[in-house]
Motif scaffolding. Sequence first.
Motif, short mmCIF file in Angstrom:
data_model
loop_
_atom_site.label_atom_id
_atom_site.label_comp_id
_atom_site.label_asym_id
_atom_site.label_seq_id
_atom_site.Cartn_x
_atom_site.Cartn_y
_atom_site.Cartn_z
N VAL A 99 19.01 21.44 0.49
CA VAL A 99 19.07 20.34 -0.48
C VAL A 99 20.34 20.42 -1.31
CG1 VAL A 99 16.58 20.13 -0.60
CG2 VAL A 99 17.78 21.45 -2.34
N ASP A 100 20.68 19.31 -1.97
CA ASP A 100 21.93 19.32 -2.72
C ASP A 100 21.78 20.19 -3.97
OD1 ASP A 100 21.67 17.54 -5.28
OD2 ASP A 100 20.58 16.49 -3.71
N PRO A 101 22.93 20.62 -4.53
CA PRO A 101 22.89 21.62 -5.60
C PRO A 101 22.07 21.20 -6.82
CG PRO A 101 25.16 21.03 -5.04
CD PRO A 101 24.29 20.32 -4.09
N GLU A 102 22.14 19.94 -7.16
CA GLU A 102 21.39 19.53 -8.36
C GLU A 102 19.88 19.54 -8.08
OE1 GLU A 102 22.74 16.23 -10.64
OE2 GLU A 102 20.77 15.95 -11.56
N THR A 103 19.48 19.00 -6.93
CA THR A 103 18.06 18.97 -6.58
C THR A 103 17.48 20.38 -6.51
OG1 THR A 103 18.51 16.99 -5.30
CG2 THR A 103 16.42 18.07 -4.90
N ARG A 104 18.29 21.29 -5.97
CA ARG A 104 17.87 22.68 -5.87
C ARG A 104 17.58 23.25 -7.26
NH1 ARG A 104 20.54 27.58 -4.79
NH2 ARG A 104 22.68 26.83 -4.96
N ARG A 105 18.44 22.94 -8.21
CA ARG A 105 18.25 23.46 -9.56
C ARG A 105 17.09 22.78 -10.27
NH1 ARG A 105 23.31 24.36 -8.03
NH2 ARG A 105 24.16 26.37 -8.63
N ARG A 106 16.95 21.47 -10.05
CA ARG A 106 15.79 20.77 -10.64
C ARG A 106 14.49 21.36 -10.11
NH1 ARG A 106 17.42 17.90 -14.97
NH2 ARG A 106 19.21 16.59 -14.48
N PHE A 107 14.51 21.73 -8.83
CA PHE A 107 13.31 22.32 -8.24
C PHE A 107 12.97 23.64 -8.94
CE2 PHE A 107 10.83 24.73 -5.17
CZ PHE A 107 9.88 23.79 -4.81
N TRP A 108 13.99 24.43 -9.23
CA TRP A 108 13.75 25.69 -9.93
C TRP A 108 13.20 25.45 -11.33
CZ3 TRP A 108 13.14 30.77 -9.14
CH2 TRP A 108 13.33 31.20 -7.84
N GLU A 109 13.60 24.36 -11.96
CA GLU A 109 13.05 24.06 -13.29
C GLU A 109 11.55 23.79 -13.18
OE1 GLU A 109 15.70 21.16 -15.13
OE2 GLU A 109 17.41 22.39 -14.52
N LEU A 110 11.16 23.16 -12.08
CA LEU A 110 9.74 22.94 -11.83
C LEU A 110 9.02 24.28 -11.62
CD1 LEU A 110 7.97 20.38 -11.42
CD2 LEU A 110 8.42 20.56 -8.97
N ILE A 111 9.69 25.20 -10.95
CA ILE A 111 9.11 26.54 -10.76
C ILE A 111 8.91 27.22 -12.12
CG2 ILE A 111 9.57 28.87 -9.87
CD1 ILE A 111 10.92 27.64 -7.46
N TYR A 112 9.93 27.14 -12.98
CA TYR A 112 9.80 27.74 -14.32
C TYR A 112 8.63 27.15 -15.10
CZ TYR A 112 14.26 30.25 -14.25
OH TYR A 112 15.27 31.11 -13.97
N ASP A 113 8.54 25.81 -15.08
CA ASP A 113 7.45 25.15 -15.80
C ASP A 113 6.10 25.66 -15.31
OD1 ASP A 113 9.06 23.59 -17.44
OD2 ASP A 113 9.20 21.96 -15.97
N THR A 114 6.00 25.85 -14.00
CA THR A 114 4.74 26.29 -13.40
C THR A 114 4.44 27.74 -13.78
OG1 THR A 114 5.23 24.81 -11.58
CG2 THR A 114 3.47 26.39 -11.23
N ALA A 115 5.46 28.57 -13.76
CA ALA A 115 5.27 29.98 -14.11
C ALA A 115 4.88 30.12 -15.58
CB ALA A 115 6.54 30.77 -13.82
N GLU A 116 5.46 29.26 -16.42
CA GLU A 116 5.14 29.32 -17.86
C GLU A 116 3.66 29.05 -18.10
OE1 GLU A 116 7.64 26.71 -20.14
OE2 GLU A 116 9.26 28.19 -20.21
N LYS A 117 3.05 28.25 -17.23
CA LYS A 117 1.62 27.96 -17.38
C LYS A 117 0.75 29.09 -16.83
CE LYS A 117 2.48 23.03 -16.99
NZ LYS A 117 2.84 22.21 -15.82
N GLY A 118 1.37 30.15 -16.32
CA GLY A 118 0.60 31.32 -15.90
C GLY A 118 0.42 31.47 -14.41
N THR A 119 0.93 30.52 -13.61
CA THR A 119 0.83 30.65 -12.16
C THR A 119 1.90 31.63 -11.66
OG1 THR A 119 0.21 28.32 -12.12
CG2 THR A 119 0.74 29.34 -10.00
N THR A 120 1.49 32.53 -10.80
CA THR A 120 2.44 33.48 -10.24
C THR A 120 3.21 32.83 -9.09
OG1 THR A 120 0.86 35.21 -10.77
CG2 THR A 120 2.64 35.80 -9.26
N ILE A 121 4.51 33.10 -9.03
CA ILE A 121 5.37 32.51 -8.00
C ILE A 121 5.89 33.63 -7.10
CG2 ILE A 121 7.38 31.06 -7.55
CD1 ILE A 121 5.59 29.58 -9.47
N PHE A 122 5.68 33.47 -5.81
CA PHE A 122 6.18 34.43 -4.82
C PHE A 122 7.13 33.64 -3.93
CE2 PHE A 122 6.10 36.88 -0.93
CZ PHE A 122 5.87 38.19 -1.31
N VAL A 123 8.41 33.96 -4.00
CA VAL A 123 9.38 33.06 -3.37
C VAL A 123 10.39 33.79 -2.48
CG1 VAL A 123 10.84 33.09 -5.45
CG2 VAL A 123 11.06 31.17 -3.87
N THR A 124 10.69 33.19 -1.32
CA THR A 124 11.77 33.72 -0.49
C THR A 124 12.93 32.73 -0.50
OG1 THR A 124 11.24 32.60 1.60
CG2 THR A 124 10.04 34.62 1.12
#
Lengths: 248, 298
Positions: free
Chosen positions: A169-194
Amino acid sequence: MGKELNVIEIRNLTKKFGDFTAVDNISFDVHRGEIFGFLGANGAGKTTAMRILCGLSRPTAGTGTVAGYDIWKEQEKIKRHIGYMSQKFSLYPDLTVKENIRLFGGIYGLDDREINGKTSKMLSMLGMVQEKDKFAGELPLGWKQKLSFCIALIHEPRIIFLDEPTGGVDPETRRRFWELIYDTAEKGTTIFVTTHYMDEAEYCDRVSIMVDGRIAALDTPEKLKCRFTAETMDDVFRTVAGKAEREE
Amino acid sequence: MSKSYRQVHAIKGISLDVGKGEIFGLIGPDGAGKTTLFRIMTTLMLADSGYGRICGLDIVKDYFKIRRLIGYMPGRFSLYQDLSVKENLDFFATMFGTTLRESYGTIKEIYSQIEPFRDRRAGKLSGGMKQKLALCCALVHKPSVLFLDEPTTGVDAVSRKDFWTMLGRIRQSGVTVFVSTPYMDEASLCDRLALIKDGEIIGTGTPEQIIRQYPYRILAVKGRNMYPLLKALRMIEGVESCFSFGDAHHLAYRPDRTCRQTILAEAAGMGFPDCTAKEIAPGIEDCFMQLSKKWGKN
């Protein structure tokens, strides 16, 4: 550390295929709410290990729990209590956005009322209300990704496995996706990522690097860089994974 | 050059030149039109409009001649899985009227790495070895131009590095290399490049030229609580964009509207007093993001 603080506990996990040892006696914990990066060169044993963690394959030896369930005896429960998303397979392209949500909601055993509630919540959160009757295959890649991420969370799992979620994916979309990961982790969900993007390794709380079936390094990005006197995680990865002796 | 598939405009009026003997990178995300352009340039598909020449030959009229002059490695592994390594090579050599022996010198360096497995079926090779075999097959007739469509996608950081070292050697032997990739960090390894997005070339030149045209200045900002910091930095007046780049945030600002001190003071005012901010030169990824003009704050 108390058991309830770890979402994954793995001890001496080994998986052999004939006389080939794909995963060689690995042990590690993943804490609740952390973003855990699972790195390794192609063929290091990541996929094999992930299949065991997701309840899709049994180990040859070793013990472990995922989301509190035994990797030997409770594979079906593991599948029900984890989320999984991969770039390669995510949504059914010839179902609409709404139908995809409904399908996965149903697979995870949600009732109609729950599915309807989740659907409207998800669509408004993603700003995709207008697109609900579009075929998933017609969506831009970035939207597909966000949608499949949210769908993988539909049953509110304690942990979600993301297998190279941002490839291509393009660089901005990739970073926006990570922001979604952060939001999810902040709510207590564990993230296991490759990932193959080493800048993304920096975004993880802790990172493990698999080499030849073993975990060659596991720590916070900060400490890994310090230990290998490296500027970036890319340097760390090349130092650690560069020592690999076997090919895929 | 333009090409549409029903309503989808895959490439929209693209023009570019590749110099003899250079490594030219076509860099952009999935769906940008890279593969379509490759298929047209390798004479496997016709464009709707526009024209092209490879080594001075017309891609429509002279397609047959061009096919002898170029090597093409498609994104998907497309050798014969049931043939052995050597059989695949012999097959491609024969197709081009040559023999493995005759072209051994050209492919020796790469082939020697897979030669121990020459009797293994291609389908049973590891990803890295498949890639090397495909490269050998694309080089076996000593092409003038080598087309590589996303050779490093899904390949780990160590193997990607090795692959680019191989490309450097291929160029040294006089072959022009046209290569596509979604990885922005590979841009600096190209002699010249074109950035492609949604079917359009949004920037072209040497990596240095592209970087020189970047219109803003960039601060690498670090602090505690990086994610809340990211959101706060985006609120600051004069900040064009802010995104995470590894262990720092890259903050693009307009020097006519604000400066490092002001930004640091504003950040402190929002509860981030211990940030550090360093002026840095933009990278290709910063340029790509700026050029794709998809700025958005929130």
